[in-house]
Design a protein around this motif. Structure first.
Motif, PDB file in Angstrom:
ATOM      1  N   PHE A   1       0.957  -1.157  -0.002  1.00  0.00           N
ATOM      2  CA  PHE A   1      -0.062   0.052  -0.025  1.00  0.00           C
ATOM      3  C   PHE A   1       0.951   1.379  -0.078  1.00  0.00           C
ATOM      4  CE2 PHE A   1      -3.058  -3.153   1.119  1.00  0.00           C
ATOM      5  CZ  PHE A   1      -4.272  -2.517   0.685  1.00  0.00           C
ATOM      6  N   SER A   2       2.131   1.286   0.055  1.00  0.00           N
ATOM      7  CA  SER A   2       2.977   2.297  -0.142  1.00  0.00           C
ATOM      8  C   SER A   2       3.850   2.236  -1.330  1.00  0.00           C
ATOM      9  CB  SER A   2       3.952   2.296   1.385  1.00  0.00           C
ATOM     10  OG  SER A   2       4.747   1.546   1.324  1.00  0.00           O
ATOM     11  N   GLY A   3       4.253   1.038  -1.774  1.00  0.00           N
ATOM     12  CA  GLY A   3       5.311   1.266  -2.908  1.00  0.00           C
ATOM     13  C   GLY A   3       6.753   1.587  -2.677  1.00  0.00           C
ATOM     14  N   VAL A   4       7.002   1.509  -1.266  1.00  0.00           N
ATOM     15  CA  VAL A   4       8.375   1.895  -0.960  1.00  0.00           C
ATOM     16  C   VAL A   4       9.328   0.894  -1.458  1.00  0.00           C
ATOM     17  CG1 VAL A   4       7.852   3.487   1.056  1.00  0.00           C
ATOM     18  CG2 VAL A   4       8.178   0.945   1.464  1.00  0.00           C
ATOM     19  N   ARG A   5      10.560   1.269  -1.465  1.00  0.00           N
ATOM     20  CA  ARG A   5      11.745   0.439  -1.731  1.00  0.00           C
ATOM     21  C   ARG A   5      12.043  -0.415  -0.692  1.00  0.00           C
ATOM     22  NH1 ARG A   5      12.929   5.407  -3.711  1.00  0.00           N
ATOM     23  NH2 ARG A   5      13.319   5.646  -5.837  1.00  0.00           N
ATOM     24  N   ARG A   6      12.699  -1.647  -0.934  1.00  0.00           N
ATOM     25  CA  ARG A   6      12.916  -2.435   0.112  1.00  0.00           C
ATOM     26  C   ARG A   6      13.712  -2.199   1.111  1.00  0.00           C
ATOM     27  NH1 ARG A   6      16.934  -7.633  -0.705  1.00  0.00           N
ATOM     28  NH2 ARG A   6      18.302  -5.912  -0.635  1.00  0.00           N
TER      29      ARG A   6
ATOM     30  N   ILE B   1       7.011  12.027   2.418  1.00  0.00           N
ATOM     31  CA  ILE B   1       6.233  11.657   3.518  1.00  0.00           C
ATOM     32  C   ILE B   1       5.033  10.763   2.732  1.00  0.00           C
ATOM     33  CG2 ILE B   1       4.249  12.158   5.143  1.00  0.00           C
ATOM     34  CD1 ILE B   1       7.018  12.875   5.977  1.00  0.00           C
ATOM     35  N   VAL B   2       4.993   9.682   2.727  1.00  0.00           N
ATOM     36  CA  VAL B   2       3.847   8.584   2.258  1.00  0.00           C
ATOM     37  C   VAL B   2       2.517   8.522   2.967  1.00  0.00           C
ATOM     38  CG1 VAL B   2       3.421   6.547   1.112  1.00  0.00           C
ATOM     39  CG2 VAL B   2       5.586   7.754   1.124  1.00  0.00           C
ATOM     40  N   PRO B   3       1.531   8.915   2.631  1.00  0.00           N
ATOM     41  CA  PRO B   3       0.173   8.808   3.427  1.00  0.00           C
ATOM     42  C   PRO B   3      -0.167   7.376   3.177  1.00  0.00           C
ATOM     43  CG  PRO B   3      -0.137  10.749   2.205  1.00  0.00           C
ATOM     44  CD  PRO B   3       1.272  10.024   1.480  1.00  0.00           C
ATOM     45  N   ILE B   4      -0.678   6.669   4.496  1.00  0.00           N
ATOM     46  CA  ILE B   4      -1.239   4.916   4.383  1.00  0.00           C
ATOM     47  C   ILE B   4      -2.587   5.052   4.579  1.00  0.00           C
ATOM     48  CG2 ILE B   4       1.335   4.150   4.557  1.00  0.00           C
ATOM     49  CD1 ILE B   4       0.316   4.012   7.775  1.00  0.00           C
ATOM     50  N   PRO B   5      -3.206   4.267   4.244  1.00  0.00           N
ATOM     51  CA  PRO B   5      -4.806   3.968   4.316  1.00  0.00           C
ATOM     52  C   PRO B   5      -4.989   3.449   6.089  1.00  0.00           C
ATOM     53  CG  PRO B   5      -4.096   2.287   2.970  1.00  0.00           C
ATOM     54  CD  PRO B   5      -2.955   3.012   3.242  1.00  0.00           C
ATOM     55  N   ASP B   6      -6.189   3.520   6.470  1.00  0.00           N
ATOM     56  CA  ASP B   6      -6.419   3.268   7.736  1.00  0.00           C
ATOM     57  C   ASP B   6      -6.177   1.841   8.090  1.00  0.00           C
ATOM     58  OD1 ASP B   6      -8.694   2.687   6.693  1.00  0.00           O
ATOM     59  OD2 ASP B   6     -10.050   3.677   7.648  1.00  0.00           O
ATOM     60  N   TYR B   7      -6.503   1.027   7.060  1.00  0.00           N
ATOM     61  CA  TYR B   7      -6.407  -0.544   7.403  1.00  0.00           C
ATOM     62  C   TYR B   7      -4.937  -0.901   7.642  1.00  0.00           C
ATOM     63  CZ  TYR B   7      -6.210  -5.604   6.855  1.00  0.00           C
ATOM     64  OH  TYR B   7      -6.031  -6.818   7.370  1.00  0.00           O
ATOM     65  N   ILE B   8      -3.919  -0.156   6.918  1.00  0.00           N
ATOM     66  CA  ILE B   8      -2.585  -0.469   7.385  1.00  0.00           C
ATOM     67  C   ILE B   8      -2.211   0.338   8.716  1.00  0.00           C
ATOM     68  CG2 ILE B   8      -0.260   0.165   6.642  1.00  0.00           C
ATOM     69  CD1 ILE B   8      -1.779  -1.924   5.059  1.00  0.00           C
TER      70      ILE B   8
ATOM     71  N   VAL C   1       1.434   9.232  -8.479  1.00  0.00           N
ATOM     72  CA  VAL C   1       2.267   7.738  -8.363  1.00  0.00           C
ATOM     73  C   VAL C   1       3.729   8.033  -8.247  1.00  0.00           C
ATOM     74  CG1 VAL C   1       2.628   5.790  -9.296  1.00  0.00           C
ATOM     75  CG2 VAL C   1       0.364   6.766  -9.505  1.00  0.00           C
ATOM     76  N   SER C   2       4.318   8.705  -8.982  1.00  0.00           N
ATOM     77  CA  SER C   2       5.678   9.307  -8.845  1.00  0.00           C
ATOM     78  C   SER C   2       6.110   9.789  -7.536  1.00  0.00           C
ATOM     79  CB  SER C   2       6.092  10.356 -10.234  1.00  0.00           C
ATOM     80  OG  SER C   2       7.387  10.454 -10.532  1.00  0.00           O
ATOM     81  N   ALA C   3       5.240  10.862  -7.156  1.00  0.00           N
ATOM     82  CA  ALA C   3       5.676  11.397  -5.804  1.00  0.00           C
ATOM     83  C   ALA C   3       5.715  10.303  -4.772  1.00  0.00           C
ATOM     84  CB  ALA C   3       4.805  12.476  -5.736  1.00  0.00           C
ATOM     85  N   ARG C   4       4.652   9.543  -4.763  1.00  0.00           N
ATOM     86  CA  ARG C   4       4.491   8.209  -3.697  1.00  0.00           C
ATOM     87  C   ARG C   4       5.563   7.463  -3.845  1.00  0.00           C
ATOM     88  NH1 ARG C   4      -0.136   7.242  -0.589  1.00  0.00           N
ATOM     89  NH2 ARG C   4       0.641   5.144  -0.776  1.00  0.00           N
ATOM     90  N   LEU C   5       6.254   7.317  -5.055  1.00  0.00           N
ATOM     91  CA  LEU C   5       7.313   6.220  -5.259  1.00  0.00           C
ATOM     92  C   LEU C   5       8.496   7.030  -5.082  1.00  0.00           C
ATOM     93  CD1 LEU C   5       6.229   4.468  -8.609  1.00  0.00           C
ATOM     94  CD2 LEU C   5       6.070   3.700  -6.234  1.00  0.00           C
ATOM     95  N   GLY C   6       8.770   8.215  -5.107  1.00  0.00           N
ATOM     96  CA  GLY C   6       9.925   8.969  -4.709  1.00  0.00           C
ATOM     97  C   GLY C   6      10.757   9.058  -5.766  1.00  0.00           C
ATOM     98  N   HIS C   7      10.252   9.106  -7.173  1.00  0.00           N
ATOM     99  CA  HIS C   7      11.060   9.387  -8.446  1.00  0.00           C
ATOM    100  C   HIS C   7      11.426  10.493  -8.598  1.00  0.00           C
ATOM    101  CE1 HIS C   7       9.181   5.104 -10.006  1.00  0.00           C
ATOM    102  NE2 HIS C   7      10.339   5.046  -9.396  1.00  0.00           N
ATOM    103  N   ALA C   8      12.594  10.909  -9.303  1.00  0.00           N
ATOM    104  CA  ALA C   8      12.901  12.133  -9.395  1.00  0.00           C
ATOM    105  C   ALA C   8      12.371  12.801 -10.900  1.00  0.00           C
ATOM    106  CB  ALA C   8      14.405  12.226  -9.708  1.00  0.00           C
TER     107      ALA C   8
END
Length: 212
Positions: free
Chosen positions: A35-40, A85-92, A173-180
């Protein structure tokens, strides 16, 4: 393809929901990544101080890596845009609260033998988790579920693909993934889903012919 479609991802999530006990850390880690798509490395680098459960966000500001000559260590994120800063849904948020209760119980059980690192995802004694640990567990788990075998990074692909397929704009999507650059998102993370390809086959028919 290095991602799950929505049906495969739903199967994975429904299975993860059932996990308890020591598997809670894998449940929390994988669901958070879906639900966040962050890198490992960003995921494993998270500390409890990076999690704002009240405002339902995670602060990505570092990455955990491993090198034989250095062991496990933290370093700066990949690019300046990766700090985010990545928002997460309430379930997470609820999942992390459940995990935090178990985490604190483990600290009490280990007592003065607990090694305090403040990391979210740790070894049994509190030491930082090796970045490869989560990927190895994930591979075994999806094999047992009968899902297509993808690398752990494929969760990031899944996150981006499903968001875009469900009309989340590329810039977000790009901002959430942290892409330049948005171009990176488009080049590496935009994949058409089969069901959307089928829907597309009827777009002009519905527009230009209708029910005739």
């Amino acid at each position: 393809m290095e991602f799950f479609n929505d049906d495969e991802c739903k199967l994975l999530i429904q299975s993860l929901i059932e996990l308890t006990g020591s598997k809670l850390k894998y449940k929390a880690a994988i669901l958070l990544d879906i639900f966040s798509g962050v890198r490992r490395g960003e995921l494993i680098g998270l500390e409890w101080s990076d999690v704002d459960l009240k405002n339902e966000t995670i602060n990505i500001n570092k990455s955990t890596q491993y090198l034989p000559e250095n062991g496990i260590f933290d370093k700066d994120t990949k690019t300046e845009s990766s700090n985010r800063i990545v928002p997460i849904p309430d379930y997470i948020t609820k999942t992390l609260l459940e995990y935090k209760e178990w985490y604190d119980e483990q600290k009490n059980i280990w007592g003065d033998k607990w090694i305090e690192s403040n990391k979210l995802f740790v070894q049994d004694n509190g030491k930082p988790m090796h970045p490869d640990t989560i990927g190895k567990w994930f591979k075994t788990y999806i094999e047992e579920l009968g899902l297509p075998i993808i690398k752990f990074h494929g969760i990031r692909h899944t996150n981006a693909t499903l968001m875009i397929a469900n009309n989340v704009d590329i810039a977000t999507v790009s901002a959430r993934l942290g892409h330049a650059s948005i171009n990176t998102t488009i080049k590496y993370y935009v994949h058409p889903l089969e069901k959307n390809m089928r829907k597309a086959a009827y777009v002009l028919q519905d527009l230009l012919i209708g029910d005739n």
